[in-house]
Each structure stands twice: as C-alpha cells, then as structure tokens.
Design an enzyme around this catalytic site. Structure first.
Site, PDB file in Angstrom:
ATOM      1  N   SER A 413       0.844  -1.199   0.000  1.00  0.00           N
ATOM      2  CA  SER A 413       0.000   0.000   0.000  1.00  0.00           C
ATOM      3  C   SER A 413       0.880   1.249   0.000  1.00  0.00           C
ATOM      4  CB  SER A 413      -0.874  -0.046   1.257  1.00  0.00           C
ATOM      5  OG  SER A 413      -1.989   0.780   1.110  1.00  0.00           O
ATOM      6  N   PRO A 414       0.429   2.329  -0.632  1.00  0.00           N
ATOM      7  CA  PRO A 414       1.260   3.544  -0.656  1.00  0.00           C
ATOM      8  C   PRO A 414       1.547   4.064   0.754  1.00  0.00           C
ATOM      9  CG  PRO A 414      -0.977   3.988  -1.436  1.00  0.00           C
ATOM     10  CD  PRO A 414      -0.829   2.507  -1.332  1.00  0.00           C
ATOM     11  N   GLN A 491       1.405   6.532  -7.358  1.00  0.00           N
ATOM     12  CA  GLN A 491       0.251   7.256  -6.795  1.00  0.00           C
ATOM     13  C   GLN A 491       0.528   8.751  -6.884  1.00  0.00           C
ATOM     14  OE1 GLN A 491      -0.651   7.698  -2.493  1.00  0.00           O
ATOM     15  NE2 GLN A 491      -2.590   6.676  -2.920  1.00  0.00           N
ATOM     16  N   TYR A 572      -7.244  14.979   1.106  1.00  0.00           N
ATOM     17  CA  TYR A 572      -6.376  15.806   0.269  1.00  0.00           C
ATOM     18  C   TYR A 572      -7.211  16.503  -0.810  1.00  0.00           C
ATOM     19  CZ  TYR A 572      -2.861  13.346   2.921  1.00  0.00           C
ATOM     20  OH  TYR A 572      -2.125  12.852   3.962  1.00  0.00           O
ATOM     21  N   ARG A 620      -8.021   5.927  -5.511  1.00  0.00           N
ATOM     22  CA  ARG A 620      -8.194   5.620  -4.084  1.00  0.00           C
ATOM     23  C   ARG A 620      -9.229   6.582  -3.496  1.00  0.00           C
ATOM     24  NH1 ARG A 620      -4.117   4.189   0.946  1.00  0.00           N
ATOM     25  NH2 ARG A 620      -4.399   2.109   0.148  1.00  0.00           N
ATOM     26  N   ARG A 715       1.243  -1.144   6.859  1.00  0.00           N
ATOM     27  CA  ARG A 715       2.162  -1.300   7.993  1.00  0.00           C
ATOM     28  C   ARG A 715       2.859  -2.660   8.027  1.00  0.00           C
ATOM     29  NH1 ARG A 715      -2.054   0.458  12.275  1.00  0.00           N
ATOM     30  NH2 ARG A 715      -3.304  -0.631  10.711  1.00  0.00           N
TER      31      ARG A 715
HETATM   32  C1  LIG Z   1       3.587   5.656   7.279  1.00  0.00           C
HETATM   33  C2  LIG Z   1       2.364   5.643   6.430  1.00  0.00           C
HETATM   34  C3  LIG Z   1       2.287   6.468   5.335  1.00  0.00           C
HETATM   35  C4  LIG Z   1       1.157   6.453   4.499  1.00  0.00           C
HETATM   36  N1  LIG Z   1       1.139   7.190   3.352  1.00  0.00           N
HETATM   37  C5  LIG Z   1       0.146   7.043   2.466  1.00  0.00           C
HETATM   38  C6  LIG Z   1       0.213   7.616   1.174  1.00  0.00           C
HETATM   39  O1  LIG Z   1       1.194   8.241   0.804  1.00  0.00           O
HETATM   40  N2  LIG Z   1      -0.851   7.451   0.350  1.00  0.00           N
HETATM   41  C7  LIG Z   1      -1.952   6.747   0.721  1.00  0.00           C
HETATM   42  O2  LIG Z   1      -2.897   6.632  -0.062  1.00  0.00           O
HETATM   43  N3  LIG Z   1      -2.018   6.160   1.920  1.00  0.00           N
HETATM   44  C8  LIG Z   1      -0.991   6.272   2.784  1.00  0.00           C
HETATM   45  N4  LIG Z   1      -1.024   5.591   3.983  1.00  0.00           N
HETATM   46  C9  LIG Z   1      -2.182   4.743   4.286  1.00  0.00           C
HETATM   47  C10 LIG Z   1      -1.894   3.282   3.902  1.00  0.00           C
HETATM   48  O3  LIG Z   1      -1.707   3.134   2.512  1.00  0.00           O
HETATM   49  C11 LIG Z   1      -3.024   2.356   4.353  1.00  0.00           C
HETATM   50  O4  LIG Z   1      -4.206   2.737   3.692  1.00  0.00           O
HETATM   51  C12 LIG Z   1      -3.236   2.391   5.854  1.00  0.00           C
HETATM   52  O5  LIG Z   1      -2.029   2.402   6.559  1.00  0.00           O
HETATM   53  C13 LIG Z   1      -4.053   1.175   6.334  1.00  0.00           C
HETATM   54  O6  LIG Z   1      -3.401  -0.020   5.995  1.00  0.00           O
HETATM   55  P1  LIG Z   1      -2.599  -0.926   7.081  1.00  0.00           P
HETATM   56  O7  LIG Z   1      -3.578  -1.240   8.173  1.00  0.00           O
HETATM   57  O8  LIG Z   1      -2.186  -2.144   6.318  1.00  0.00           O
HETATM   58  O9  LIG Z   1      -1.448  -0.122   7.598  1.00  0.00           O
HETATM   59  C14 LIG Z   1       0.080   5.622   4.826  1.00  0.00           C
HETATM   60  C15 LIG Z   1       0.155   4.816   5.958  1.00  0.00           C
HETATM   61  C16 LIG Z   1       1.290   4.797   6.741  1.00  0.00           C
HETATM   62  C17 LIG Z   1       1.335   3.858   7.926  1.00  0.00           C
END
Ligand SMILES: Cc1cc2nc3c(=O)[nH]c(=O)nc-3n(C[C@H](O)[C@H](O)[C@H](O)COP(=O)(O)O)c2cc1C
Ligand SMILES: Cc1cc2nc3c(=O)[nH]c(=O)nc-3n(C[C@H](O)[C@H](O)[C@H](O)COP(=O)(O)OP(=O)(O)OC[C@H]3O[C@@H](n4cnc5c(N)ncnc54)[C@H](O)[C@@H]3O)c2cc1C
Length: 763
Positions: A413-414, A491, A572, A620, A715
């Site tokens: 994931s981004p 992205q 955003y 997204r 994560r």
């Molecule tokens: C450190 C960090 C940075 C993130 N940056 C972005 C991002 O640049 N673009 C985005 O769409 N989501 C971003 N997210 C959200 C994640 O892509 C994801 O949707 C969110 O962490 C939930 O997934 P998880 O439970 O597997 O961590 C970020 C999450 C984390 C933890």
C-alpha cells in the site's frame, strides 16, 4: 438462600438446577406463565463446546440431553439449481420442548418447585419475599421494562423478516440453507433436523419481499401453505407447521438485538434473552442462556455478597455476549445484504455464506473440509487464469488489469516516507521500494507523489514536477523491472488543505513551525483550527492543477510505471471535492455527488488521455468519513464508484477516513473491507481492500469470498518487506519467486518452516 427464577425457559430452569447442585439447602422456585409443555419454537442447536460445559456442570442432565440429540456434520446450500455440501462443521440439535422437559424433570428430581401457569406481574414484588430474583423472562422481558431506568436496554430491530416453522420432511443429512428466487424477490430457509422425524424450518426474506407476498395479512395457516408452495421441491409433499399460538397474527418477526447496559439491580439479575440476544443464524441463544446460568451459579458460590457475584457475572458474561453479538451482527448483516451476493458463482456464494460471521477463517475451513476447500481454491485459480487443477491459496492467484499482469494479489500500500529532497526521491526510496519489490508482493505502490511543490503534504514528500524527479523515479522503476517480477504503481496526488504540514513522525497534519506555503482546496475550509484556511479554488486554479496532473502523468509514463493511482482519499485536494464535509461550493463543483465528483473526474479524464491505453488506472477513495450522515457513508461510496466505473477507472482502491478531525472510526481486523465488498458486489467494479489486514488468512478469505480483487497491506510491509515470501514459506507454498542470490536463505527458511507442500496438485 430463597431464590425465584422468573421464567421457565432454558436460562431459568438451568440456573435453578445449577444452584441446587451447588447447595441443596437453597430454596428454589421457578415461575412460568405457560403450562409445562406449552412451548413455542422447534429445535435448538448446541455446539460441542457448549455440550462439554453442560456435561461438566451436570453430567446427569447432559447425559439425558445427549441421548436426544440429532447430530450432523455437513452444511448443504441449495442455490441456483446446485446443491453444494461441505463437511466437518459438527452441530447437534434437540427439540426445544424436549430440552425443557428434560430440564423440568431434573429440576423436580432435585427438589426445585416449578410453578406453571403463574404469570408474574412484577419482579419488584417477588424481590420483597426472595433473597434473589433471576429474571429470565425472555426476549420481551417485563422485568427489563420494569427496571428500564437501571438496566438501560438498547434494542435494535433488524431489517429482515423471519418465521420459525417446523416440518416432518427429513433434513437429517445436513444443516440446510435453501435460497429461492421468486417473482417477489429472494426468500430462503434455514433447515435442520432436531429429532427423529421433525426439522426446524426458518423462513427469512427482506421486508420488501415480505410485503409483496402479503405475508403480514395471512393467518399462520395461510403462511404455512404459501411457504410450502415456495419450497415445494425441497419438501417432498410434507407440510410446514407453525406452533406459535402465543404470537398474534402471522407470526413473522423482525429480530431484536438486545443488550442491557447493566444486568442487575439490588437483588434482581437478568439472564438469557432478557439480558442479551444473539441472532438465530449463529444459533447461540440457548448456549448463552445456559452458560450464563452456570457462570452466575459459580459466582454466587465463590463471592461473599450478591453484589460482588453480580459484578463478576456481568463483567465476564458481557465480554462473551459482545464477542458473540459481533459475530452475530456480521452474520445477520450478511443475510440482510444477501441480494448483493446473489450473482456470485455457487462456489464463491457458499464460501461467503460459510465465512459470514468471520468466526471461520480460510485455514479453519481447510481443517473442516480440506477436499471442499481445495476444490474452491482450484476454482479460484481457474477463474484467475492460472490453469486447471492448480491448488494454491487465493493470494497466490494471478490478476490482470488491461495489459498489466500481476503474479499475485498482494499490494504494498502507498506509504509516505518523508525522505525526499526538494521533492526528489533519494537512495532511501530506491532501497525502500526495491526491497519491497524483492519481497514478493505482486504490486508495489509508491507513496503519494505530488504534482507541484505546493501540492506536497510536507517538505519531505516526493514529487513528479521536475526533470530530476523523473530521472530518480525512472531509476527505481528500472530496478524493479530488471531485478524482480513485481509491478510498480505511481500514486499521484495534491495535498489541498492538508498541505504545508510536518513530517509524519513529527506532529502529523500540524502546520510547519516556519516556511509554510499557502494552501488551496475545494472551499475555504481549514483542516483543523490550527491549520491555515485554504483558498477556494478558482476555475483558473483548477486548470492549473489539472495541467500539473497531466504533466506528472506524462513523466510517470516515461518512467515506465505499470499503473497509475489517483489519490482521491484522506482529505487531500481531490478528496476535499468529494466529501460534503469540506466541499461547500455553490457552483457546478459543489452540492450533489455528481457535482462534487466533477473535478476529480475531469482530472481522471485528462490523465487517461495521456496515460498509455494498455496500462490501468486506479482511484483511491475514502468510502466512509466516519461522521455519520453528514459525510460520506458506504452507501455514497457505491455512488462514487459507479461514477468512476462509468468514466473508465479500472479499479477502486477502497480506503476510508482521514477526511475530518471529527471522525469516529470503528477499528478492528479488516475494518474497511466491508466497503470494498459492498462496492465490488453492488457495482461489479474491481476493488482493492485495505486497512488492518495483516494475516495471510485475512487475505485469502477476503479474496475467496469475493470481497476484493487485490489486497493492500501497508504497515505489515514496513515491518517486513518480505511479507509475501514469508507468508508463502509459512503456508508451505513454493510457487513464489525469490531473487536468485537469496536462494540459500529461501531453502533454509522452507526447511525451518517444515518444508512445505507441492504447489500444483490435481484435485
Ligand atoms: C507511514 C504511512 C504512510 C502512508 N502514506 C500514504 C500515502 O502516501 N498514500 C496513501 O494513499 N495512503 C498512505 N497511507 C495509508 C496506507 O496506505 C493504508 O491505507 C493504511 O495504513 C491502512 O493499511 P494498514 O492497516 O495495512 O497499515 C500511509 C500509511 C502509513 C502507515
Ligand atoms: C427463530 C429462532 C431460532 C432460534 N434458534 C436457536 C438455536 O438454534 N439455538 C439456540 O441456542 N437458540 C436459538 N434461539 C434462541 C433461543 O430460543 C433463546 O435464546 C433461548 O430460548 C433463551 O432462553 P431464555 O430462558 O432466556 O428465554 P425463553 O426461552 O424465551 O424463556 C423465557 C420464559 O419466560 C417465561 N415468561 C416470560 N414472562 C413471564 C412472566 N411474566 N411470568 C412468568 N413467566 C414468564 C416465558 O413463557 C418463557 O417460557 C432461537 C430463537 C429464535 C427466535
């Protein structure tokens, strides 16, 4: 102790027995308004686990109950002309009437007084002459109402209609679900045998179907005849019977979910359905009632006072009830939304039904019925184009979007790294993305990369607006393509009102201590009282930003990215247009959903025109603002997705939240997956699920049940870039490719994890 049990159902009788077994000196009376053998309903189901608890508490009654059990191991599902059977589920059923008779007999034997045909008008009156009153007066408990101010019951009436019928048709080989399509909509039955010649036959449908059939205006007799016609081909001429003489009218009900905030008041305590209910589709009402009876009896023996015993009882039983009610909610919602799944192939429909409560995982299904699950896995692989007779977990199935072929369903994931220099990715990014591409995920999505300097979230965010950015990104993409078989997605986004803020590990979303830049958004709204108020975009601003997106996409195309994702989530810039929380515009870009989607779709169309036709684009979204009806709710997310789908977006990346500081998200395992499920199954659009998905089991069940096409893990990939390869090793799947220099590590890992199984087996 002088004890009154108000109600002679399973809770009242079993509590009386349990108390007397612990101390024969107790003086116990059970008050029951009906006669000894007047009872509504047909059979009840008990699990093996509950039965063991009963056997430990009172081997004598447990032995008698066991003698009258009907057992079955299979679940059969009739759907679209097919009957699918899986095994290993292990249930037993008994007639409610028989259960009560056995408990009455046991109670009498222990010297408990049973006073039938005694309707108790007030528990308060009983409480004056008894030391303890256990109010187990069922679903419509009078006691709960009498003391509503103390018990604070929350009662939620669910949408579907159901009626509890019986039949002499045999359903003794399996717990049977029958789904029938009629001119008035779908209607289904839950049928199970509970003695030698009788089965429970619960009929359920949506309120709309129920209205169209006119069931509400029929007598109970007429209802039975109508249901016999609907299910004629499964009944072999047998009748359906009602024994709900205690209910007025047609006997159809809406299930009420009950939970009381407090379960006791002075010397009165609630038990069984009076305190809390669990939907019949998880078959646990009787289990809860009888296990609560055992628990309270233990507390009363162990604790020095009534209040201490009540406190312990409430504490422990509430946790158990909440756990069960959560599973029951998943299950009943599945039935409420079943029309969403009625297009699924029978294999997938069956899987979705079996895993509906989320208590049964993918690997747990394998323990129950390996052969059936492997057949389902082979079906999934076949559908994914992996070739016939391949048995691998769904996460290792290939996937195609336009000309992009992914080797598996795992997406990194981004995740913003905040390590860019003036928007330019650095060696950090090369190493970070290269490691994740080597780690086995089918698709690696780069962090939100911004289309202009002022469109960055923080000074550490990456950009795609200068020639140096293109060069640096191309180096990363080239590495991924040269050294791995992962695909890489770019992205792109613009921060809007959430821009000019601190790095993620500083104070997230808070303004910079110095060097802030002006921000713009759909309307003059600040992210929080501490952030700057954004300028509402003019048409000229909209043109500028659209052109910046187009220029960035042209650069991404030259870098060789395989896929593009537009970031329209998390508050955003583009998200600020979509959600009514931040879009206050009165022009063609504000107001209705169509208007609020106009600008994001304009950007999409402009970038689609320059992005290579053979490459897919994802969008997204935040499918839930988590603020209730004032913001986006999952229902609106379906509308958003339809507009994206109509515009030609290839896949919807279904995230949620981060659009308002007032949001109250409900976290949990896979907590956003229901939004992906809804979008995918209501619109037919491909989706990616994301959010607290961290086990291979989660991924496999999401994919196999058709809740998403791809699964994003964020994560978990920070903690382990090799998440996919490690998952494959743990599962014994040898089909994923490791980088050749790491083969020795791979072989050791497989040896340490048990060697694994072959990846291709004929089913
Ligand atoms: C450190 C960090 C940075 C993130 N940056 C972005 C991002 O640049 N673009 C985005 O769409 N989501 C971003 N997210 C959200 C994640 O892509 C994801 O949707 C969110 O962490 C939930 O997934 P998880 O439970 O597997 O961590 C970020 C999450 C984390 C933890
Ligand atoms: C369609 C359907 C299917 C179900 N299937 C299952 C299943 O498969 N497995 C399962 O475990 N559970 C099932 N249940 C739930 C189960 O029936 C209840 O959860 C269980 O009976 C609860 O026991 P109880 O003793 O709390 O309440 P009840 O069994 O409702 O007993 C309450 C008793 O109190 C009496 N009473 C009420 N008011 C008074 C009064 N004022 N004075 C004197 N007596 C009074 C009533 O007459 C009744 O006998 C199902 C329920 C429904 C509706």
């Amino acid at each position: 102790m002088k004890i009154a049990c108000l109600g002679g159902g399973p809770a009242g009788l079993y509590f009386a027995i349990s108390m007397k077994l612990r101390d024969t000196r107790h003086d116990v009376v059970v008050f029951e308004r009906n006669r000894a053998d007047d009872t509504f309903g047909w059979g009840v189901v008990l699990s093996n686990e509950t039965f063991e608890n009963l056997a430990k508490n009172d081997p004598l009654s447990a032995g008698e109950i066991r003698r009258h059990f009907a057992y079955w191991d299979d679940i059969a599902v009739h759907y679209r002309g097919e009957k699918i059977v899986s095994t290993g589920h292990g249930f037993s059923g008994i007639a409610r009437k028989k259960l009560l008779q056995l408990l009455q007999q046991r109670a009498r034997g222990l010297g408990i007084e049973l006073r039938f045909e005694t309707d108790i008008a007030s528990a308060a009156e009983l409480a004056k002459t008894y030391d303890l009153v256990v109010a187990c007066d069922g679903l419509n408990s009078k006691t709960r109402n009498e003391f509503a101010a103390f018990f604070k019951p929350a009662i939620e009436t669910r949408k579907n209609k159901f009626v509890w019928l019986g039949t002499h048709q045999k359903f003794d080989d399996a717990f049977t679900f029958i789904f029938e399509e009629t001119a008035h909509g779908w209607i289904w039955a839950h049928a199970y045998q509970f003695d030698a010649d009788t089965a429970t036959f619960i009929v359920e449908c949506s309120d709309e179907t129920w209205q169209k059939f006119g069931f509400g205006t029929m007598s109970q007799e007429e209802n039975c005849r109508a249901c016999e016609q609907i299910f004629a081909k499964y009944l072999d001429g047998h009748k359906l019977m009602s024994n709900a003489a205690h209910l007025r009218g047609s006997a159809w009900l809406n299930f009420p979910r009950v939970l009381c905030e407090t379960w006791s008041h002075e010397n009165i305590v609630l038990m069984g359905d009076a305190a809390a209910t669990a939907h019949f589709s998880v078959g646990s009402g009787t289990k809860l009632a009888m296990e609560s009876a055992i628990f309270l009896a233990n507390c009363l023996r162990a604790e020095p006072s009534l209040s201490a015993a009540f406190a312990k009882y409430e504490d422990a039983r509430r946790t158990e009830v909440l756990r069960l009610q959560s599973a029951a909610r998943n299950s009943l919602e599945w039935f409420e939304d079943v029309e969403r799944y009625l297009h699924l192939d029978p294999v997938q429909f069956n899987y979705s039904l079996l895993t509906r409560s989320q208590r049964i995982s993918h690997e747990n299904l394998r323990l129950r019925d390996r052969k059936w699950l492997e057949g389902a896995e082979a079906w999934f692989q076949r559908l994914a184009g992996a070739g016939d007779n391949k048995v691998r977990r769904p996460m290792f199935a290939p996937f195609r979007l336009r000309d992009m072929g992914l080797k598996n369903r795992i997406v990194v994931s981004p995740m913003a790294q905040y390590k860019a220099a003036e928007g330019c990715p650095t060696d950090w990014h090369l190493v970070h993305y290269a490691e994740r591409a080597k780690g086995g995920a089918g698709l690696v999505c780069i962090e939100m990369t911004c289309v202009s300097p002022e469109g960055r979230i923080t000074p550490g965010c990456t950009g795609m607006y200068a020639p140096a950015h293109e060069t640096a990104w191309k180096r990363i993409v080239d590495f991924v393509h040269a050294e791995t078989d992962a695909k890489i997605c770019c992205q792109l986004g613009h921060s809007g009102a959430k821009g000019s803020t601190q790095l993620g590990w500083e104070e997230m979303d808070a303004p910079l201590s110095s060097g802030n830049w002006p921000v713009m958004a759909a309307s003059t709204v600040a992210w929080s009282p501490r952030n700057q108020v954004a300028r509402a975009m003019t048409r000229a601003d909209m043109d500028t930003v659209r052109d910046q997106f187009v220029a960035a996409v042209a650069m991404a195309a030259r870098c060789g990215f395989d896929m593009l994702e537009l970031h329209c989530a998390h508050g955003y810039l583009l998200s600020s247009f979509i959600t009514p929380l931040t879009n206050k515009r009165t022009d063609a870009y504000g107001g209705s959903l169509e208007n609020r989607m106009r600008y994001p779709l304009e950007i999409f169309r402009a970038v689609r025109a320059v992005w290579p036709v053979e490459k897919p684009i994802s969008v997204r979204i935040s499918a839930n603002d988590w603020v209730g009806a004032d913001g986006i709710e999952p229902r609106d997310a379906v509308g958003i997705s339809r507009l994206l789908q109509d515009a030609g977006v290839d896949i919807c990346d279904v995230s949620a939240g981060q659009t308002s500081i007032a949001a109250k998200p409900v976290y949990g395992r896979m907590f956003q997956t229901p939004f992906s499920d809804r979008i995918r199954n209501e619109t037919g659009m491909a989706t990616m699920a994301v959010g607290n998905i961290f086990e291979p089991d989660h991924v496999n069940s999401i994919l196999m049940a058709g809740r998403a096409d791809l699964v994003c893990l964020a994560r978990p990939h920070l903690a382990d870039p090799y998440w996919t390869l490690h998952a494959a090793a743990k599962l014994g799947d040898r089909g994923e490719t490791w980088p050749p220099p790491y083969y020795a590590g791979r072989d050791q890992l497989y040896r340490l994890t048990g060697g694994g199984e072959p990846t291709t087996t004929a089913v």
